[in-house]
Motif scaffolding. Sequence first.
Motif, PDB file in Angstrom:
ATOM      1  N   PRO A 108       0.825  -1.212   0.000  1.00 19.06           N
ATOM      2  CA  PRO A 108       0.000   0.000   0.000  1.00 19.06           C
ATOM      3  C   PRO A 108       0.854   1.254   0.000  1.00 19.06           C
ATOM      4  CG  PRO A 108       0.007  -1.017   2.171  1.00 19.06           C
ATOM      5  CD  PRO A 108       0.687  -1.978   1.259  1.00 19.06           C
ATOM      6  N   ASP A 109       0.266   2.316  -0.510  1.00 14.06           N
ATOM      7  CA  ASP A 109       0.951   3.610  -0.626  1.00 14.06           C
ATOM      8  C   ASP A 109       1.059   4.250   0.760  1.00 14.06           C
ATOM      9  OD1 ASP A 109       1.617   6.314  -1.038  1.00 14.06           O
ATOM     10  OD2 ASP A 109       0.675   6.321  -3.021  1.00 14.06           O
ATOM     11  N   ALA A 110       2.271   4.310   1.305  1.00 15.03           N
ATOM     12  CA  ALA A 110       2.477   4.851   2.651  1.00 15.03           C
ATOM     13  C   ALA A 110       2.114   6.330   2.716  1.00 15.03           C
ATOM     14  CB  ALA A 110       3.926   4.650   3.082  1.00 15.03           C
ATOM     15  N   ALA A 111       2.468   7.086   1.689  1.00 19.43           N
ATOM     16  CA  ALA A 111       2.172   8.526   1.684  1.00 19.43           C
ATOM     17  C   ALA A 111       0.665   8.763   1.692  1.00 19.43           C
ATOM     18  CB  ALA A 111       2.817   9.193   0.476  1.00 19.43           C
ATOM     19  N   ALA A 112      -0.062   7.936   0.946  1.00 22.82           N
ATOM     20  CA  ALA A 112      -1.515   8.089   0.900  1.00 22.82           C
ATOM     21  C   ALA A 112      -2.138   7.790   2.262  1.00 22.82           C
ATOM     22  CB  ALA A 112      -2.106   7.164  -0.163  1.00 22.82           C
ATOM     23  N   LEU A 113      -1.627   6.777   2.944  1.00 21.94           N
ATOM     24  CA  LEU A 113      -2.157   6.451   4.266  1.00 21.94           C
ATOM     25  C   LEU A 113      -1.848   7.551   5.276  1.00 21.94           C
ATOM     26  CD1 LEU A 113      -1.434   2.613   4.517  1.00 21.94           C
ATOM     27  CD2 LEU A 113      -3.619   3.747   4.087  1.00 21.94           C
ATOM     28  N   ARG A 114      -0.678   8.149   5.168  1.00 25.28           N
ATOM     29  CA  ARG A 114      -0.349   9.269   6.063  1.00 25.28           C
ATOM     30  C   ARG A 114      -1.251  10.468   5.772  1.00 25.28           C
ATOM     31  NH1 ARG A 114       5.248   7.553   4.779  1.00 25.28           N
ATOM     32  NH2 ARG A 114       6.084   6.463   6.613  1.00 25.28           N
ATOM     33  N   ASP A 115      -1.556  10.685   4.494  1.00 23.66           N
ATOM     34  CA  ASP A 115      -2.478  11.756   4.109  1.00 23.66           C
ATOM     35  C   ASP A 115      -3.863  11.481   4.698  1.00 23.66           C
ATOM     36  OD1 ASP A 115      -3.874  13.815   2.907  1.00 23.66           O
ATOM     37  OD2 ASP A 115      -3.822  12.938   0.894  1.00 23.66           O
ATOM     38  N   LEU A 116      -4.314  10.243   4.609  1.00 20.01           N
ATOM     39  CA  LEU A 116      -5.610   9.868   5.156  1.00 20.01           C
ATOM     40  C   LEU A 116      -5.647  10.097   6.662  1.00 20.01           C
ATOM     41  CD1 LEU A 116      -8.406   8.580   4.846  1.00 20.01           C
ATOM     42  CD2 LEU A 116      -7.302   6.334   5.056  1.00 20.01           C
ATOM     43  N   ARG A 117      -4.583   9.701   7.353  1.00 19.55           N
ATOM     44  CA  ARG A 117      -4.525   9.892   8.805  1.00 19.55           C
ATOM     45  C   ARG A 117      -4.604  11.370   9.157  1.00 19.55           C
ATOM     46  NH1 ARG A 117       0.667   8.022  12.301  1.00 19.55           N
ATOM     47  NH2 ARG A 117       1.656   9.401  10.788  1.00 19.55           N
ATOM     48  N   GLN A 118      -3.927  12.205   8.396  1.00 17.92           N
ATOM     49  CA  GLN A 118      -3.933  13.648   8.662  1.00 17.92           C
ATOM     50  C   GLN A 118      -5.333  14.235   8.458  1.00 17.92           C
ATOM     51  OE1 GLN A 118      -1.001  15.796   6.394  1.00 17.92           O
ATOM     52  NE2 GLN A 118      -1.521  17.765   7.283  1.00 17.92           N
ATOM     53  N   ARG A 119      -6.032  13.797   7.424  1.00 15.94           N
ATOM     54  CA  ARG A 119      -7.382  14.299   7.166  1.00 15.94           C
ATOM     55  C   ARG A 119      -8.339  13.894   8.284  1.00 15.94           C
ATOM     56  NH1 ARG A 119      -8.773  15.015   1.070  1.00 15.94           N
ATOM     57  NH2 ARG A 119      -6.730  15.033   0.055  1.00 15.94           N
ATOM     58  N   LEU A 120      -8.241  12.644   8.725  1.00 16.32           N
ATOM     59  CA  LEU A 120      -9.138  12.172   9.777  1.00 16.32           C
ATOM     60  C   LEU A 120      -8.841  12.874  11.095  1.00 16.32           C
ATOM     61  CD1 LEU A 120      -9.326   8.340   9.037  1.00 16.32           C
ATOM     62  CD2 LEU A 120     -10.755  10.194   8.191  1.00 16.32           C
ATOM     63  N   ALA A 121      -7.566  13.128  11.359  1.00 15.47           N
ATOM     64  CA  ALA A 121      -7.201  13.837  12.590  1.00 15.47           C
ATOM     65  C   ALA A 121      -7.769  15.246  12.595  1.00 15.47           C
ATOM     66  CB  ALA A 121      -5.676  13.884  12.737  1.00 15.47           C
ATOM     67  N   ALA A 122      -7.982  15.818  11.405  1.00 15.68           N
ATOM     68  CA  ALA A 122      -8.549  17.151  11.284  1.00 15.68           C
ATOM     69  C   ALA A 122     -10.076  17.118  11.254  1.00 15.68           C
ATOM     70  CB  ALA A 122      -8.019  17.838  10.030  1.00 15.68           C
ATOM     71  N   GLY A 123     -10.662  15.939  11.467  1.00 17.66           N
ATOM     72  CA  GLY A 123     -12.114  15.812  11.496  1.00 17.66           C
ATOM     73  C   GLY A 123     -12.763  15.839  10.126  1.00 17.66           C
ATOM     74  N   GLN A 124     -12.019  15.493   9.072  1.00  7.03           N
ATOM     75  CA  GLN A 124     -12.548  15.543   7.712  1.00  7.03           C
ATOM     76  C   GLN A 124     -13.036  14.174   7.256  1.00  7.03           C
ATOM     77  OE1 GLN A 124      -9.427  17.095   5.212  1.00  7.03           O
ATOM     78  NE2 GLN A 124      -9.111  18.906   6.489  1.00  7.03           N
ATOM     79  N   LEU A 125     -14.001  14.179   6.355  1.00  4.72           N
ATOM     80  CA  LEU A 125     -14.405  12.961   5.671  1.00  4.72           C
ATOM     81  C   LEU A 125     -13.485  12.762   4.469  1.00  4.72           C
ATOM     82  CD1 LEU A 125     -18.286  13.366   5.680  1.00  4.72           C
ATOM     83  CD2 LEU A 125     -16.940  11.805   7.075  1.00  4.72           C
ATOM     84  N   ALA A 126     -13.150  11.515   4.199  1.00  2.00           N
ATOM     85  CA  ALA A 126     -12.240  11.230   3.093  1.00  2.00           C
ATOM     86  C   ALA A 126     -12.676   9.963   2.378  1.00  2.00           C
ATOM     87  CB  ALA A 126     -10.804  11.086   3.605  1.00  2.00           C
ATOM     88  N   ARG A 162     -13.685   9.184  13.945  1.00  2.00           N
ATOM     89  CA  ARG A 162     -14.501   8.393  14.853  1.00  2.00           C
ATOM     90  C   ARG A 162     -15.759   9.176  15.228  1.00  2.00           C
ATOM     91  NH1 ARG A 162     -12.970   6.290  20.966  1.00  2.00           N
ATOM     92  NH2 ARG A 162     -14.775   4.925  21.225  1.00  2.00           N
ATOM     93  N   ARG A 163     -16.882   8.483  15.273  1.00  2.00           N
ATOM     94  CA  ARG A 163     -18.132   9.139  15.637  1.00  2.00           C
ATOM     95  C   ARG A 163     -18.074   9.641  17.078  1.00  2.00           C
ATOM     96  NH1 ARG A 163     -19.591   4.694  12.792  1.00  2.00           N
ATOM     97  NH2 ARG A 163     -20.017   3.478  14.677  1.00  2.00           N
ATOM     98  N   ARG A 164     -18.654  10.827  17.281  1.00  4.55           N
ATOM     99  CA  ARG A 164     -18.677  11.441  18.609  1.00  4.55           C
ATOM    100  C   ARG A 164     -20.108  11.819  18.972  1.00  4.55           C
ATOM    101  NH1 ARG A 164     -15.275  16.567  18.824  1.00  4.55           N
ATOM    102  NH2 ARG A 164     -16.263  16.957  16.801  1.00  4.55           N
ATOM    103  N   LEU A 165     -20.385  11.815  20.254  1.00  7.37           N
ATOM    104  CA  LEU A 165     -21.695  12.215  20.740  1.00  7.37           C
ATOM    105  C   LEU A 165     -21.527  13.183  21.901  1.00  7.37           C
ATOM    106  CD1 LEU A 165     -24.792  12.039  21.021  1.00  7.37           C
ATOM    107  CD2 LEU A 165     -24.451  10.006  22.453  1.00  7.37           C
ATOM    108  N   LEU A 166     -22.190  14.319  21.806  1.00 10.88           N
ATOM    109  CA  LEU A 166     -22.227  15.294  22.887  1.00 10.88           C
ATOM    110  C   LEU A 166     -23.631  15.287  23.477  1.00 10.88           C
ATOM    111  CD1 LEU A 166     -21.029  17.629  24.560  1.00 10.88           C
ATOM    112  CD2 LEU A 166     -21.740  19.180  22.701  1.00 10.88           C
TER     113      LEU A 166
END
Length: 343
Positions: A108-126, A162-166
Amino acid sequence: MDSADLQVLEAACTWFDQGRRVLLATVLRTFGSSPRPPGAWLALADNGLVAGSVSGGCIEDDLVDRLGRGALDCPTPFLLTYGTSQEEAQRFGLPCGGTLELLIEPSPDAAALRDLRQRLAAGQLARRRVALGDGATAIETGTPADRLEFDGQQLSVPHGPRRRLLIIGAGQISRFVAEMALALDYAVTLCDPREEYARQWAVPGCALTMEMPDDTVVAWQPDPASAIVALSHDPKLDDLALLEALKSPAFYVGALGARSNQEKRRQRLALFDLAPEEIDRLHGPVGLALGSRTPPEIAIAILAEMTAIKNGVAVPRLERLQATSEAANASDTSACGTAPVGS
């Protein structure tokens, strides 16, 4: 995206950082019963470590064995099917003769997975696209409507934080909602500035804040994987949260109270800077019409509606349903305004 799938991504990126070879396996399709749904994935490191799951364990063991024997060495992604016979299904623990088809990505493309992790950490859908022909991978901006797609040549998998509930209000119903949401893998936060309520809140795994609800919603930064439910039954608290929540991208915003109270709430909200379409996003009375009366039944109704909305299932808006029991409506105060409909 649940916490287990996020752990797969974190593990894969960590192993890449350690210089290890990583293999990914994604559930592509299932036929009959299967322990894991399409889109579930796992990561394998070249030292045999496993993160995630695609079955009950036997398939994971087989993948580790194949990796060790070099049987998964391939320059491009390929399909691998388990359970083609009753004997094989039983061998790999697939119930009722189920069949499981996996997409294996040997490199698998390591750079793509790191990009995905960064987007999810920012609360984005990807959305992650993988081509079988050459293994080319692309990470794109996702939408709430995205679903797993496979046309025989390219796999498109939606990913989200990850889904969150307030939850607003530390009442009895809130306790059951929090416990059930935690079981559904939500990250749960409870907000109640009232000391007499907050000090008796005790739900393991649930964060607690005593800030004002509107400040809490703003600081919480709702994203498309977020849900906000106002359950204090105190307009001074619930309305503060809703004023911010209804302007956010949260996929679900609900409030406790009977139909008559909800109409008054909408009239109050209209006095502020909310557009009619924003107010119309409110699920109130909150929850599916299950005839719920007790706090745990009401919690089930709330989580059921949240789950339906999350999964893109159309459900009738409760405030538009014809009342079936005026007597139940009259008992509103006995169950915090929720007796007739579980909300």
